[in-house]
Design a protein around this motif. Structure first.
Motif, PDB file in Angstrom:
ATOM      1  N   PHE A   1     -13.598  48.781   6.013  1.00  0.00           N
ATOM      2  CA  PHE A   1     -13.507  48.984   4.575  1.00  0.00           C
ATOM      3  C   PHE A   1     -14.879  48.883   3.910  1.00  0.00           C
ATOM      4  O   PHE A   1     -15.782  48.207   4.411  1.00  0.00           O
ATOM      5  N   PHE A   2     -15.009  49.577   2.777  1.00  0.00           N
ATOM      6  CA  PHE A   2     -16.247  49.596   2.016  1.00  0.00           C
ATOM      7  C   PHE A   2     -16.172  48.596   0.863  1.00  0.00           C
ATOM      8  O   PHE A   2     -15.132  48.450   0.211  1.00  0.00           O
ATOM      9  N   HIS A   3     -17.306  47.961   0.603  1.00  0.00           N
ATOM     10  CA  HIS A   3     -17.406  46.990  -0.486  1.00  0.00           C
ATOM     11  C   HIS A   3     -17.656  47.721  -1.797  1.00  0.00           C
ATOM     12  O   HIS A   3     -18.337  48.742  -1.843  1.00  0.00           O
ATOM     13  N   ARG A   4     -17.124  47.187  -2.868  1.00  0.00           N
ATOM     14  CA  ARG A   4     -17.388  47.749  -4.187  1.00  0.00           C
ATOM     15  C   ARG A   4     -18.808  47.415  -4.631  1.00  0.00           C
ATOM     16  O   ARG A   4     -19.412  46.459  -4.180  1.00  0.00           O
ATOM     17  N   GLY A   5     -19.337  48.221  -5.549  1.00  0.00           N
ATOM     18  CA  GLY A   5     -20.662  48.009  -6.103  1.00  0.00           C
ATOM     19  C   GLY A   5     -20.906  49.021  -7.207  1.00  0.00           C
ATOM     20  O   GLY A   5     -19.993  49.762  -7.605  1.00  0.00           O
ATOM     21  N   ARG A   6     -22.134  49.106  -7.691  1.00  0.00           N
ATOM     22  CA  ARG A   6     -22.411  49.946  -8.862  1.00  0.00           C
ATOM     23  C   ARG A   6     -22.161  51.420  -8.602  1.00  0.00           C
ATOM     24  O   ARG A   6     -21.856  52.179  -9.527  1.00  0.00           O
ATOM     25  N   TYR A   7     -22.291  51.888  -7.351  1.00  0.00           N
ATOM     26  CA  TYR A   7     -22.104  53.310  -7.060  1.00  0.00           C
ATOM     27  C   TYR A   7     -20.645  53.649  -6.780  1.00  0.00           C
ATOM     28  O   TYR A   7     -20.244  54.808  -6.909  1.00  0.00           O
ATOM     29  N   HIS A   8     -19.865  52.662  -6.402  1.00  0.00           N
ATOM     30  CA  HIS A   8     -18.422  52.840  -6.191  1.00  0.00           C
ATOM     31  C   HIS A   8     -17.710  51.632  -6.797  1.00  0.00           C
ATOM     32  O   HIS A   8     -17.179  50.771  -6.090  1.00  0.00           O
ATOM     33  N   PRO A   9     -17.670  51.562  -8.142  1.00  0.00           N
ATOM     34  CA  PRO A   9     -17.118  50.362  -8.789  1.00  0.00           C
ATOM     35  C   PRO A   9     -15.596  50.322  -8.855  1.00  0.00           C
ATOM     36  O   PRO A   9     -15.025  49.240  -8.980  1.00  0.00           O
ATOM     37  N   GLU A  10     -14.938  51.495  -8.791  1.00  0.00           N
ATOM     38  CA  GLU A  10     -13.488  51.512  -8.976  1.00  0.00           C
ATOM     39  C   GLU A  10     -12.788  50.907  -7.754  1.00  0.00           C
ATOM     40  O   GLU A  10     -13.082  51.265  -6.611  1.00  0.00           O
ATOM     41  N   PRO A  11     -11.834  50.006  -7.976  1.00  0.00           N
ATOM     42  CA  PRO A  11     -11.130  49.407  -6.840  1.00  0.00           C
ATOM     43  C   PRO A  11     -10.018  50.311  -6.316  1.00  0.00           C
ATOM     44  O   PRO A  11      -9.370  51.032  -7.089  1.00  0.00           O
ATOM     45  N   VAL A  12      -9.834  50.314  -5.020  1.00  0.00           N
ATOM     46  CA  VAL A  12      -8.655  50.937  -4.421  1.00  0.00           C
ATOM     47  C   VAL A  12      -7.871  49.846  -3.708  1.00  0.00           C
ATOM     48  O   VAL A  12      -8.446  48.880  -3.211  1.00  0.00           O
ATOM     49  N   ARG A  13      -6.562  50.008  -3.704  1.00  0.00           N
ATOM     50  CA  ARG A  13      -5.690  49.042  -3.044  1.00  0.00           C
ATOM     51  C   ARG A  13      -5.288  49.617  -1.689  1.00  0.00           C
ATOM     52  O   ARG A  13      -4.859  50.773  -1.611  1.00  0.00           O
ATOM     53  N   ILE A  14      -5.437  48.820  -0.651  1.00  0.00           N
ATOM     54  CA  ILE A  14      -5.167  49.270   0.710  1.00  0.00           C
ATOM     55  C   ILE A  14      -4.038  48.424   1.298  1.00  0.00           C
ATOM     56  O   ILE A  14      -3.996  47.201   1.103  1.00  0.00           O
ATOM     57  N   HIS A  15      -3.136  49.095   2.001  1.00  0.00           N
ATOM     58  CA  HIS A  15      -1.996  48.418   2.598  1.00  0.00           C
ATOM     59  C   HIS A  15      -1.834  48.893   4.038  1.00  0.00           C
ATOM     60  O   HIS A  15      -2.197  50.025   4.368  1.00  0.00           O
ATOM     61  N   GLU A  16      -1.286  48.039   4.853  1.00  0.00           N
ATOM     62  CA  GLU A  16      -0.929  48.414   6.218  1.00  0.00           C
ATOM     63  C   GLU A  16       0.586  48.530   6.306  1.00  0.00           C
ATOM     64  O   GLU A  16       1.313  47.680   5.765  1.00  0.00           O
ATOM     65  N   VAL A  17       1.058  49.578   6.980  1.00  0.00           N
ATOM     66  CA  VAL A  17       2.487  49.783   7.198  1.00  0.00           C
ATOM     67  C   VAL A  17       2.774  49.454   8.654  1.00  0.00           C
ATOM     68  O   VAL A  17       2.219  50.081   9.563  1.00  0.00           O
ATOM     69  N   ASP A  18       3.619  48.451   8.890  1.00  0.00           N
ATOM     70  CA  ASP A  18       3.878  48.015  10.258  1.00  0.00           C
ATOM     71  C   ASP A  18       4.896  48.928  10.939  1.00  0.00           C
ATOM     72  O   ASP A  18       5.392  49.901  10.348  1.00  0.00           O
ATOM     73  N   ALA A  19       5.203  48.625  12.205  1.00  0.00           N
ATOM     74  CA  ALA A  19       6.076  49.492  12.999  1.00  0.00           C
ATOM     75  C   ALA A  19       7.479  49.586  12.424  1.00  0.00           C
ATOM     76  O   ALA A  19       8.190  50.569  12.662  1.00  0.00           O
ATOM     77  N   ALA A  20       7.882  48.586  11.629  1.00  0.00           N
ATOM     78  CA  ALA A  20       9.206  48.610  10.999  1.00  0.00           C
ATOM     79  C   ALA A  20       9.191  49.320   9.653  1.00  0.00           C
ATOM     80  O   ALA A  20      10.230  49.399   8.991  1.00  0.00           O
ATOM     81  N   GLY A  21       8.039  49.830   9.242  1.00  0.00           N
ATOM     82  CA  GLY A  21       7.960  50.541   7.974  1.00  0.00           C
ATOM     83  C   GLY A  21       7.733  49.643   6.780  1.00  0.00           C
ATOM     84  O   GLY A  21       7.886  50.083   5.640  1.00  0.00           O
TER      85      GLY A  21
END
Length: 522
Positions: free
Chosen positions: A90-110
């Motif tokens: 994953f990439f860290h936020r900073g002045r060039y990419h300040p907008e946050p994105v939310r990341i999730h993992e989907v397991d084998a059971a969905g």
């Protein structure tokens, strides 16, 4: 507590509550997947757009380019490390990419689980930062790794970073052009360009024998929202299958140009537009736009670095494919030991299903150097859905290297501008004319003898007078060469050129198409 950090903590709490409710509802219905993301997109499009909170802790916001480069994700903390051939970082936020994105993992059971930002996942290098007082910042983007070139090392395979940009690599390639999820009013037909962004990602956990990885994404912007499913199959080429469903918002500023499957690249100089003072013969990530129409015609348009923004398009009843291609794969064409432009991929878009009528639009912007992307190409459907109604489409995006999509008959290998030796008594007659020398090769031409009656069919609708169009066999390369001279009728207006090769009653090449700009420059 500083106001900035209070805002960040409050935003993180709101996001956690919303996502918890979303996950609970999804678990009650079905395993997490495309339809769940599409429902989120539909709900977003029905509500007013909310801009992201891009506030950063002050010390992080003050870091310059070098300081941010010193922040690196720790490979030992990669998601799925040791459990799959794929790894996510994953990439860290900073002045060039300040907008946050939310990341999730989907397991084998969905089931979907948030992947939270943790300072311990990053090496901050020489930076001295009080990360322990920061809230969950979210991430700026993600990258997925895979052993593309050797089992001993996991290369970057695909990266999602900034707005809806992403780019991928096939075996033996080096990063070049990018793709995007969506383009809105890129050519500025209805105000400034709008940049939709991926706000959320869901990564399906691959199993230990996986040969592909699946990423879901939620897109949002002031005038559209959408759901995306990316199925990434690494190899030579790497192929990304994209499934998308868009919903337009009801706003007081209608969309003039909705660009599907957009590609973004760089062209500074090439065979048709050499750069004075540069030892490198060519400098570009892509050298042309290729289009395959449903009627069976293949088009090739060499790219330009124009003096002012230039928008051209190809209207079609149906589309078989389009792409920004890097056809020239020889190091000698570039002579750049660092950039290695001969290793930059081509990106070919193949629709899955019928996209109906529309146009492939090409935007070319002036650029002073190779650090700016100045080329964009995308598909514009002839009709847009009503606000709130779904627009479903799917395509295959192939990141190709030496082995790439070609027309079935023959194709252009180079197109050059200018004259050779001109006698003094010829100079006056040629004044104001423009000449292109275009080489073609391919199986349809390879099958012909050197003395075959191959004819050039050239046209210049509207503002060009074709003065000469001749062809001959080139024994040095065993290809066929076209010399095309045109005289602009009105030098203040552009000239469109088209040319293809014909053998008796058969068309034996793609159509080379070019534009002479009003200054009579290439």
């Amino acid at each position: 507590m500083p106001l900035c950090l209070r805002r960040l903590r409050a935003a993180a709490l709101v996001v956690a509550v919303l996502l918890a409710g979303t996950f609970s509802a999804a678990s009650a219905r079905a395993a997490w997947g495309f339809e769940q993301v599409a429902e989120l997109a539909r709900a977003r499009a029905a509500a007013p757009f909310q801009a992201p909170d891009s506030a950063l802790p002050p010390a992080l916001a003050q870091l310059d380019y070098d300081g941010l480069r010193d922040i690196r994700f720790r490979p030992s903390h990669a998601l799925w490390r040791g459990a799959s051939p794929f790894e996510a970082m994953f990439f860290h936020r900073g002045r060039y990419h300040p907008e946050p994105v939310r990341i999730h993992e989907v397991d084998a059971a969905g089931r979907a689980h948030p992947v939270r930002w943790q300072a311990s996942d990053f090496d901050y290098g020489k930076n001295t930062l009080a990360t322990q007082v920061w809230p969950d910042l979210g991430h700026a983007g993600l990258r997925i790794h895979y052993p593309l070139n050797t089992p001993a090392y996991k290369d970057e395979l695909i990266v999602f970073l900034g707005a809806s940009y992403f780019r991928a690599l096939g075996a033996g390639q080096q990063y070049g052009l990018s793709a995007r999820g969506l383009a809105i009013d890129t050519a500025g037909a209805n105000g400034p360009e709008e940049f939709p962004r991926f706000t959320d990602f869901w990564l399906e956990r691959p199993d230990p024998q996986a040969s592909q990885v699946v990423v879901h994404a939620l897109l949002d912007s002031p005038r559209a929202s959408g759901a995306y499913r990316f199925t990434v199959r690494p190899g030579s080429p790497t192929v990304v299958e994209v499934q998308a469903r868009l919903f337009l918002r009801a706003t007081d500023r209608p969309i003039a140009t909705l660009g599907l499957a957009p590609l973004t690249s760089m062209f500074l100089a090439g065979e048709n537009q050499p750069r004075e003072g540069d030892f490198r013969p060519e400098v570009h990530d892509s050298d042309g736009l290729m289009v395959a129409s449903a009627s069976g015609e293949w088009l090739w348009r060499p790219l330009l670095n124009p003096q002012s923004p230039l928008v051209t398009s190809f209207s079609l009843d149906g589309l078989r494919g389009f792409g920004l291609m890097q056809r020239d794969r020889s190091f000698a064409s570039y002579e750049d030991t660092e950039a290695r432009y001969e290793r930059r991929p081509s990106a070919w878009v193949r629709p899955l299903g019928d996209w109906g009528p529309g146009r492939v639009e090409l935007l070319q912007l002036p650029t002073p150097d190779e650090t700016h992307d100045n080329i964009a190409a995308y598909w514009v459907p002839a009709r847009l859905p009503a606000p709130g109604q779904p627009l479903d489409f799917a395509y295959e995006l192939s990141w190709q290297g030496d082995e790439q999509q070609r027309p079935p008959a023959a194709w252009v290998t180079q197109s050059r501008i200018g004259f050779g030796y001109v006698r003094a008594d010829q100079a006056a007659a040629l004044a104001g004319q423009v000449q292109y020398v275009v080489d073609f090769t391919g199986p349809a031409l390879d099958a012909l003898p050197a003395d075959a009656p191959v004819q050039a069919i050239a046209s210049s609708p509207g503002n060009g007078a074709i003065e000469q169009a001749i062809t001959w066999f080139n024994p040095a390369t065993r290809s066929w060469r076209l010399a095309l001279r045109v005289r602009p009728i009105d030098a203040s207006q552009p000239v469109e050129l088209r040319a293809f090769l014909r053998h008796r009653d058969d068309i034996v090449s793609e159509t080379w198409t070019h534009i002479v700009l009003p200054t009579s420059a290439p």
